[in-house]
Write an enzyme that holds these catalytic residues in place. Structure first.
Site, PDB file in Angstrom:
ATOM      1  N   ASN A   1     -30.508 -74.167 -12.474  1.00 58.01           N
ATOM      2  CA  ASN A   1     -31.014 -74.068 -11.098  1.00 58.01           C
ATOM      3  C   ASN A   1     -30.344 -75.014 -10.110  1.00 58.01           C
ATOM      4  O   ASN A   1     -30.886 -75.249  -9.032  1.00 58.01           O
ATOM      5  CB  ASN A   1     -32.529 -74.293 -11.025  1.00 58.01           C
ATOM      6  CG  ASN A   1     -33.320 -73.105 -11.482  1.00 58.01           C
ATOM      7  OD1 ASN A   1     -32.853 -71.975 -11.404  1.00 58.01           O
ATOM      8  ND2 ASN A   1     -34.510 -73.343 -11.979  1.00 58.01           N
TER       9      ASN A   1
ATOM     10  N   GLY B   1     -24.053 -79.423 -13.747  1.00 56.17           N
ATOM     11  CA  GLY B   1     -25.393 -79.589 -13.195  1.00 56.17           C
ATOM     12  C   GLY B   1     -26.394 -78.972 -14.144  1.00 56.17           C
ATOM     13  O   GLY B   1     -26.030 -78.282 -15.087  1.00 56.17           O
TER      14      GLY B   1
ATOM     15  N   LYS C   1     -24.756 -73.753  -9.716  1.00 58.42           N
ATOM     16  CA  LYS C   1     -23.382 -73.705 -10.237  1.00 58.42           C
ATOM     17  C   LYS C   1     -22.744 -72.327 -10.029  1.00 58.42           C
ATOM     18  O   LYS C   1     -21.619 -72.229  -9.547  1.00 58.42           O
ATOM     19  CB  LYS C   1     -23.355 -74.075 -11.719  1.00 58.42           C
ATOM     20  CG  LYS C   1     -23.800 -75.494 -12.010  1.00 58.42           C
ATOM     21  CD  LYS C   1     -23.827 -75.807 -13.489  1.00 58.42           C
ATOM     22  CE  LYS C   1     -24.705 -74.910 -14.320  1.00 58.42           C
ATOM     23  NZ  LYS C   1     -26.136 -74.936 -13.999  1.00 58.42           N
TER      24      LYS C   1
ATOM     25  N   CYS D   1     -41.405 -83.194 -10.212  1.00 58.33           N
ATOM     26  CA  CYS D   1     -41.496 -84.268  -9.223  1.00 58.33           C
ATOM     27  C   CYS D   1     -40.311 -84.148  -8.259  1.00 58.33           C
ATOM     28  O   CYS D   1     -39.629 -83.125  -8.267  1.00 58.33           O
ATOM     29  CB  CYS D   1     -41.527 -85.641  -9.904  1.00 58.33           C
ATOM     30  SG  CYS D   1     -39.949 -86.178 -10.612  1.00 58.33           S
TER      31      CYS D   1
ATOM     32  N   GLU E   1     -20.088 -71.161 -16.725  1.00 59.20           N
ATOM     33  CA  GLU E   1     -20.703 -71.436 -18.032  1.00 59.20           C
ATOM     34  C   GLU E   1     -19.706 -72.087 -19.002  1.00 59.20           C
ATOM     35  O   GLU E   1     -19.631 -71.755 -20.182  1.00 59.20           O
ATOM     36  CB  GLU E   1     -21.294 -70.154 -18.634  1.00 59.20           C
ATOM     37  CG  GLU E   1     -22.306 -69.456 -17.753  1.00 59.20           C
ATOM     38  CD  GLU E   1     -23.609 -70.232 -17.536  1.00 59.20           C
ATOM     39  OE1 GLU E   1     -23.818 -71.284 -18.170  1.00 59.20           O
ATOM     40  OE2 GLU E   1     -24.427 -69.778 -16.717  1.00 59.20           O
ATOM     41  N   ALA E   2     -18.954 -73.058 -18.493  1.00 54.25           N
ATOM     42  CA  ALA E   2     -17.888 -73.699 -19.264  1.00 54.25           C
ATOM     43  C   ALA E   2     -18.396 -74.490 -20.465  1.00 54.25           C
ATOM     44  O   ALA E   2     -17.620 -74.796 -21.367  1.00 54.25           O
ATOM     45  CB  ALA E   2     -17.065 -74.607 -18.349  1.00 54.25           C
ATOM     46  N   GLN E   3     -19.678 -74.800 -20.506  1.00 56.37           N
ATOM     47  CA  GLN E   3     -20.222 -75.507 -21.667  1.00 56.37           C
ATOM     48  C   GLN E   3     -20.044 -74.706 -22.944  1.00 56.37           C
ATOM     49  O   GLN E   3     -20.005 -75.264 -24.037  1.00 56.37           O
ATOM     50  CB  GLN E   3     -21.703 -75.872 -21.466  1.00 56.37           C
ATOM     51  CG  GLN E   3     -22.686 -74.717 -21.562  1.00 56.37           C
ATOM     52  CD  GLN E   3     -22.900 -73.991 -20.237  1.00 56.37           C
ATOM     53  OE1 GLN E   3     -22.223 -74.270 -19.252  1.00 56.37           O
ATOM     54  NE2 GLN E   3     -23.859 -73.078 -20.219  1.00 56.37           N
TER      55      GLN E   3
END
Length: 192
Positions: free
Chosen positions: A12, A9, A15, A144, A84-86
């Site tokens: 914010n 995701g 996760k 938006c 924070e697997a990225q």
């Protein structure tokens, strides 16, 4: 049969609170969970998973010296959760596959899909390629009411579109945005 899950995701999207919720659910049932977080995420201190709403839990730090396979083999948890697997390397994701396939331990990895320029992170790329299940954690655009799919980096409240891929930060540095608002802000910055 265990599976490798990748839940991604934008900033914010919740996760980290989801990681903490899943850990709590396992532990409440008397089950063992290993909570992992990459060493690069030092926003709230190394080795901590912290949500924006204030909940936190200590985690095992993933760095180049950690043998995740041996850790899993020794500890025999019911589940492994990765925040924070990225920030994982392709090799570290390969180790998660061994944990799932050979040790039959489920792994749920949470992270960003892409950086502030829309480029995939190494860990996210690897997880998207090999995860058994890929799930999106949704949130709304900062500007938006559309679904946010991108992370916009900001400095002093103004969007920026250049810099290093990794810059650790929270609300002061990033906002979740839809593709249309991202493109609009990018166009405005180029015309300025």
């Amino acid at each position: 049969m265990a599976k490798l899950y990748f839940r991604y995701g934008t900033m914010n999207s919740g996760k980290s609170i989801e990681v903490l919720r899943v850990a709590h659910n396992y532990e409440e049932q008397g089950k063992k969970v290993l909570l992992l977080t990459p060493v690069v995420d030092d926003r709230f201190g190394v080795g901590k998973v912290v949500s924006r709403i204030g909940m936190q839990k200590n985690a095992i730090v993933v760095d180049d010296t950690l043998d995740m396979i041996e850790l899993a083999r020794t500890e025999q948890p019911n589940c492994i959760l990765v925040d924070e697997a990225q920030f994982l390397s392709k090799e570290q994701v390969a180790h998660l596959i061994v944990i799932v396939d050979d040790l039959n331990i489920p792994v749920i990895a949470y992270g960003l899909r892409a950086d502030f320029m829309g480029q995939l992170f190494e860990g996210s790329t690897a997880l998207i390629a090999v995860a058994d299940t890929i799930e999106e954690i949704k949130t709304v655009c900062w500007y938006c009411d559309k679904k946010a799919i991108m992370n916009m980096r900001c400095k002093d409240g103004e969007p920026i579109f250049h810099g290093e891929q990794i810059q650790i930060g929270g609300n002061e540095s990033y906002v979740p945005v839809c593709r249309k608002c991202y493109a609009s802000k990018l166009k405005s910055s180029l015309n300025a």
